[in-house]
Design a protein around this motif. Sequence first.
Motif, mmCIF file in Angstrom:
data_model
loop_
_atom_site.group_PDB
_atom_site.id
_atom_site.type_symbol
_atom_site.label_atom_id
_atom_site.label_comp_id
_atom_site.label_asym_id
_atom_site.label_seq_id
_atom_site.Cartn_x
_atom_site.Cartn_y
_atom_site.Cartn_z
ATOM 1 N N GLY A 13 30.085 -20.541 -18.567
ATOM 2 C CA GLY A 13 29.155 -19.443 -18.797
ATOM 3 C C GLY A 13 28.706 -18.780 -17.520
ATOM 4 O O GLY A 13 27.801 -19.240 -16.836
ATOM 5 N N GLY A 14 29.347 -17.706 -17.167
ATOM 6 C CA GLY A 14 28.950 -16.946 -15.983
ATOM 7 C C GLY A 14 29.480 -15.542 -16.139
ATOM 8 O O GLY A 14 30.415 -15.318 -16.917
ATOM 9 N N ILE A 15 28.930 -14.642 -15.366
ATOM 10 C CA ILE A 15 29.351 -13.244 -15.469
ATOM 11 C C ILE A 15 30.852 -13.116 -15.163
ATOM 12 O O ILE A 15 31.545 -12.248 -15.679
ATOM 13 C CB ILE A 15 28.482 -12.346 -14.547
ATOM 14 C CG1 ILE A 15 28.750 -10.861 -14.796
ATOM 15 C CG2 ILE A 15 28.672 -12.681 -13.090
ATOM 16 C CD1 ILE A 15 28.128 -10.358 -16.050
ATOM 17 N N ALA A 16 31.367 -14.069 -14.326
ATOM 18 C CA ALA A 16 32.794 -14.008 -13.956
ATOM 19 C C ALA A 16 33.716 -14.342 -15.122
ATOM 20 O O ALA A 16 34.937 -14.223 -15.004
ATOM 21 C CB ALA A 16 33.066 -14.966 -12.798
ATOM 22 N N VAL A 37 39.293 -22.957 -24.089
ATOM 23 C CA VAL A 37 38.078 -23.613 -24.566
ATOM 24 C C VAL A 37 36.916 -22.810 -24.003
ATOM 25 O O VAL A 37 36.839 -22.598 -22.795
ATOM 26 C CB VAL A 37 37.992 -25.074 -24.055
ATOM 27 C CG1 VAL A 37 36.641 -25.684 -24.414
ATOM 28 C CG2 VAL A 37 39.128 -25.911 -24.617
ATOM 29 N N LEU A 38 36.057 -22.340 -24.881
ATOM 30 C CA LEU A 38 34.928 -21.522 -24.441
ATOM 31 C C LEU A 38 33.655 -22.362 -24.588
ATOM 32 O O LEU A 38 33.382 -22.886 -25.670
ATOM 33 C CB LEU A 38 34.861 -20.281 -25.346
ATOM 34 C CG LEU A 38 33.934 -19.140 -24.973
ATOM 35 C CD1 LEU A 38 34.249 -18.579 -23.592
ATOM 36 C CD2 LEU A 38 34.051 -18.024 -26.016
ATOM 37 N N THR A 39 32.902 -22.507 -23.486
ATOM 38 C CA THR A 39 31.653 -23.282 -23.614
ATOM 39 C C THR A 39 30.636 -22.423 -24.358
ATOM 40 O O THR A 39 30.791 -21.200 -24.489
ATOM 41 C CB THR A 39 31.070 -23.660 -22.231
ATOM 42 O OG1 THR A 39 30.681 -22.450 -21.567
ATOM 43 C CG2 THR A 39 32.076 -24.415 -21.384
ATOM 44 N N ARG A 40 29.585 -23.073 -24.791
ATOM 45 C CA ARG A 40 28.537 -22.329 -25.509
ATOM 46 C C ARG A 40 28.001 -21.209 -24.613
ATOM 47 O O ARG A 40 27.839 -20.081 -25.052
ATOM 48 C CB ARG A 40 27.414 -23.305 -25.884
ATOM 49 C CG ARG A 40 26.423 -22.772 -26.883
ATOM 50 C CD ARG A 40 25.385 -23.849 -27.182
ATOM 51 N NE ARG A 40 25.951 -24.991 -27.888
ATOM 52 C CZ ARG A 40 26.093 -25.069 -29.224
ATOM 53 N NH1 ARG A 40 25.714 -24.070 -29.985
ATOM 54 N NH2 ARG A 40 26.615 -26.141 -29.787
ATOM 55 N N ALA A 41 27.776 -21.520 -23.328
ATOM 56 C CA ALA A 41 27.270 -20.494 -22.410
ATOM 57 C C ALA A 41 28.327 -19.429 -22.162
ATOM 58 O O ALA A 41 28.023 -18.244 -22.044
ATOM 59 C CB ALA A 41 26.843 -21.145 -21.102
ATOM 60 N N GLY A 42 29.599 -19.856 -22.102
ATOM 61 C CA GLY A 42 30.686 -18.899 -21.896
ATOM 62 C C GLY A 42 30.718 -17.856 -22.996
ATOM 63 O O GLY A 42 30.994 -16.667 -22.754
ATOM 64 N N PRO A 88 35.220 -19.507 -15.256
ATOM 65 C CA PRO A 88 34.455 -19.919 -14.093
ATOM 66 C C PRO A 88 33.888 -21.328 -14.251
ATOM 67 O O PRO A 88 33.524 -21.723 -15.343
ATOM 68 C CB PRO A 88 33.321 -18.887 -14.040
ATOM 69 C CG PRO A 88 33.188 -18.349 -15.422
ATOM 70 C CD PRO A 88 34.518 -18.494 -16.075
ATOM 71 N N ALA A 89 33.838 -22.034 -13.097
ATOM 72 C CA ALA A 89 33.191 -23.339 -13.071
ATOM 73 C C ALA A 89 31.774 -23.095 -12.570
ATOM 74 O O ALA A 89 31.563 -22.767 -11.400
ATOM 75 C CB ALA A 89 33.942 -24.282 -12.136
ATOM 76 N N THR A 90 30.820 -23.187 -13.460
ATOM 77 C CA THR A 90 29.420 -22.926 -13.083
ATOM 78 C C THR A 90 28.863 -24.140 -12.338
ATOM 79 O O THR A 90 29.444 -25.235 -12.370
ATOM 80 C CB THR A 90 28.575 -22.698 -14.345
ATOM 81 O OG1 THR A 90 28.675 -23.874 -15.159
ATOM 82 C CG2 THR A 90 29.057 -21.494 -15.136
ATOM 83 N N ILE A 119 39.495 -26.147 -10.411
ATOM 84 C CA ILE A 119 38.303 -25.382 -10.791
ATOM 85 C C ILE A 119 38.137 -24.159 -9.896
ATOM 86 O O ILE A 119 38.492 -24.165 -8.724
ATOM 87 C CB ILE A 119 37.015 -26.240 -10.735
ATOM 88 C CG1 ILE A 119 36.672 -26.673 -9.299
ATOM 89 C CG2 ILE A 119 37.124 -27.462 -11.653
ATOM 90 C CD1 ILE A 119 35.300 -27.332 -9.176
ATOM 91 N N ALA A 120 37.595 -23.086 -10.476
ATOM 92 C CA ALA A 120 37.288 -21.864 -9.721
ATOM 93 C C ALA A 120 35.781 -21.634 -9.843
ATOM 94 O O ALA A 120 35.319 -21.024 -10.813
ATOM 95 C CB ALA A 120 38.071 -20.685 -10.280
ATOM 96 N N PRO A 121 35.002 -22.163 -8.872
ATOM 97 C CA PRO A 121 33.554 -22.039 -8.974
ATOM 98 C C PRO A 121 33.083 -20.580 -8.941
ATOM 99 O O PRO A 121 33.706 -19.723 -8.296
ATOM 100 C CB PRO A 121 33.040 -22.779 -7.730
ATOM 101 C CG PRO A 121 34.159 -23.660 -7.306
ATOM 102 C CD PRO A 121 35.402 -22.919 -7.670
ATOM 103 N N ALA A 122 31.980 -20.328 -9.628
ATOM 104 C CA ALA A 122 31.353 -19.001 -9.622
ATOM 105 C C ALA A 122 29.874 -19.196 -9.869
ATOM 106 O O ALA A 122 29.493 -19.787 -10.879
ATOM 107 C CB ALA A 122 31.955 -18.130 -10.715
ATOM 108 N N MET A 123 29.081 -18.753 -8.920
ATOM 109 C CA MET A 123 27.621 -18.879 -9.096
ATOM 110 C C MET A 123 26.920 -18.058 -8.024
ATOM 111 O O MET A 123 27.560 -17.543 -7.096
ATOM 112 C CB MET A 123 27.201 -20.359 -9.001
ATOM 113 C CG MET A 123 27.413 -21.000 -7.655
ATOM 114 S SD MET A 123 27.416 -22.801 -7.734
ATOM 115 C CE MET A 123 28.957 -23.173 -8.567
ATOM 116 N N ASN A 124 25.629 -17.960 -8.151
ATOM 117 C CA ASN A 124 24.809 -17.283 -7.151
ATOM 118 C C ASN A 124 24.934 -18.019 -5.807
ATOM 119 O O ASN A 124 25.091 -19.245 -5.781
ATOM 120 C CB ASN A 124 23.363 -17.303 -7.674
ATOM 121 C CG ASN A 124 22.362 -16.950 -6.608
ATOM 122 O OD1 ASN A 124 21.934 -17.814 -5.851
ATOM 123 N ND2 ASN A 124 22.021 -15.689 -6.543
ATOM 124 N N VAL A 125 24.841 -17.269 -4.731
ATOM 125 C CA VAL A 125 25.062 -17.838 -3.400
ATOM 126 C C VAL A 125 24.098 -18.995 -3.085
ATOM 127 O O VAL A 125 24.477 -20.000 -2.476
ATOM 128 C CB VAL A 125 25.010 -16.737 -2.296
ATOM 129 C CG1 VAL A 125 23.722 -15.945 -2.341
ATOM 130 C CG2 VAL A 125 25.214 -17.334 -0.919
#
Length: 396
Positions: A13-16, A37-42, A88-90, A119-125
Motif C-alpha cells: 500500500g503506497g502511492i507507488a 497479490v494485493l494487500t489491503r492497503a495496496g 512497493p515494499a512499504t 523487494i522494491a522499497p517505497a516510502m517517505n524519506v
Amino acid sequence: MLTNTHILLIVGGGIAAYKSLDLIRRLRRAGAEVTPVLTRAGAEFVTPLSVSSLAGKRMFSDLWDLTDEAEMGHIQLSRVADLVVVAPATADLMAKMAQGRADDLASTLLLATDTPVLIAPAMNVRMWEHPATRRNLAILESDGIEVVGPGIGDMACGEYGAGRMSEPDEILASVSRRFSVGVLEGKHVLVTSGPTHEPIDPVRYIANRSSGAQGTAIARAAREAGARVTFVTGPASVAPPSGVEVVAVETAAQMAAAVEAALPADAAVFAAAVADWRVAEPSARKTKKADGARPALDLVENPDILAGVARRADRPALVVGFAAETHDVVENARAKRARKGCDWILANDVSEGTGIMGGTENAVTLVTGEGEETWERAGKDAVARRLVARIAERLA
Ligand code: CTP
C-alpha cells in the motif's frame, strides 16, 4: 527473456503501487507469468480489477481471504513461483518481513515461501531514514533478500530524498538478472565500447560523444550471465565493469588490433563508436596558431572493425553491430547489416533531443535476418540484459 518464469508479485500500500501496474505489464511482455497479490492497503491505491486485468488472471487479496484459502492454500501459492517480488515494499511490510510476522495474506506468503524474494522499497524519506527501517533493511539483506532501490527524487508527499520506488524497468532488470545467471557459462564474449580518439597532433584529437555506457553495461551483463568477457574500450567516461578482461585502446587502429588478438569468441558485440576517419599524418609537433595558415585535416578512412570480423572464416557464431542513426533509423540499420555482414544490428536514434548518446537510457530496434523488433526505451543496463538474454538463446 523471462519465458517459463512465474513471478508472485505482492503489491503493497503506497502511492507507488500505480507503477506496479506497469511492472506487471513489463514482466508479462518479457514472458513471465505473474500472479498478483494485493494487500489491503495496496487496494486503497490500485483496484483489484486493474491488477487482475493486467496480470491476465485472478489476483489474490486479503479482501477475499476466505475464498482464496479454500481454493489455494497460501503455502501452495507461495511455492508455485520462481521469484517473489514485493513492489512497493512499504515500511510496514518490511517491518513485518524482518520480524517474521504473518497476520495477513502477503506477510503469511512471505513467511511461508522458500522462493527467493526481491523487494522494491517505497516510502517517505524520513521513514526510509528512520533507524527502525535501517535495522529492518539490514535484517532483510542478511536474510538474503534482494533490495532494488529506492531512488532519490521528489516524492508524492512533497518532500525530496531517498524513498521513491525504482522505476519498473529497473525492477524488471533486477528480476531478469536473477534468471540470466549462468546462461553464458563457458562462452567467450568480445565487446567493443566507447569512442576512439584519433590524434591530430600530440595534444589534439578527433573524438565523439560516446560515453561507453551501453558497451560497459553489455560487458557487465555478459559477465553476470557467466561469460568470459574481453572488453576492448576506447577512452570512455564510465569505468569498466569488474570481472572482465579490459583492453584499453585509444585509436581505431589499436582497437582493430586488440579485437583481432581477442579472437576467437563465441559472440562479439561492437558497441564502440569508432571514428570513421583518422588524420592521415598526425603532426609530431603541436600545431601553432602563429604558423598563420588555417589548418586543413587530411582524413583517411579507418578500417571497419565490425565488417572485418564478420567476414572472417573463423568469425564468432554471432556478430552484433550497432547503428547510431539520426534519421531513417531502421532502413539505415537494415542496409548497414547487409553491408557489414553482421548477424544483428541494434539500431538507435541518436538525434539531438533523444538524450541517448551520453545518456543513461536507450531505445533500440533489433534488426535481424528474420525482421525487426523495437524495444521500449529503458535504462542501458536493462537493454544490455535483454540483449544478453537474446545472445544466450541464440548460442544455446
Ligand atoms: N564500426 C566498427 N569500425 C568502424 C566503424 C564502425 O567496428 N571503423 C562498428 C561500430 O562499432 C558499430 C557499427 O560498426 O557496431 C556501426 O557504426 P556506425 O558508425 O553507426 O556506422 P558507419 O559504418 O560509420 O556508417 P555511417 O557512417 O554511414 O553511419
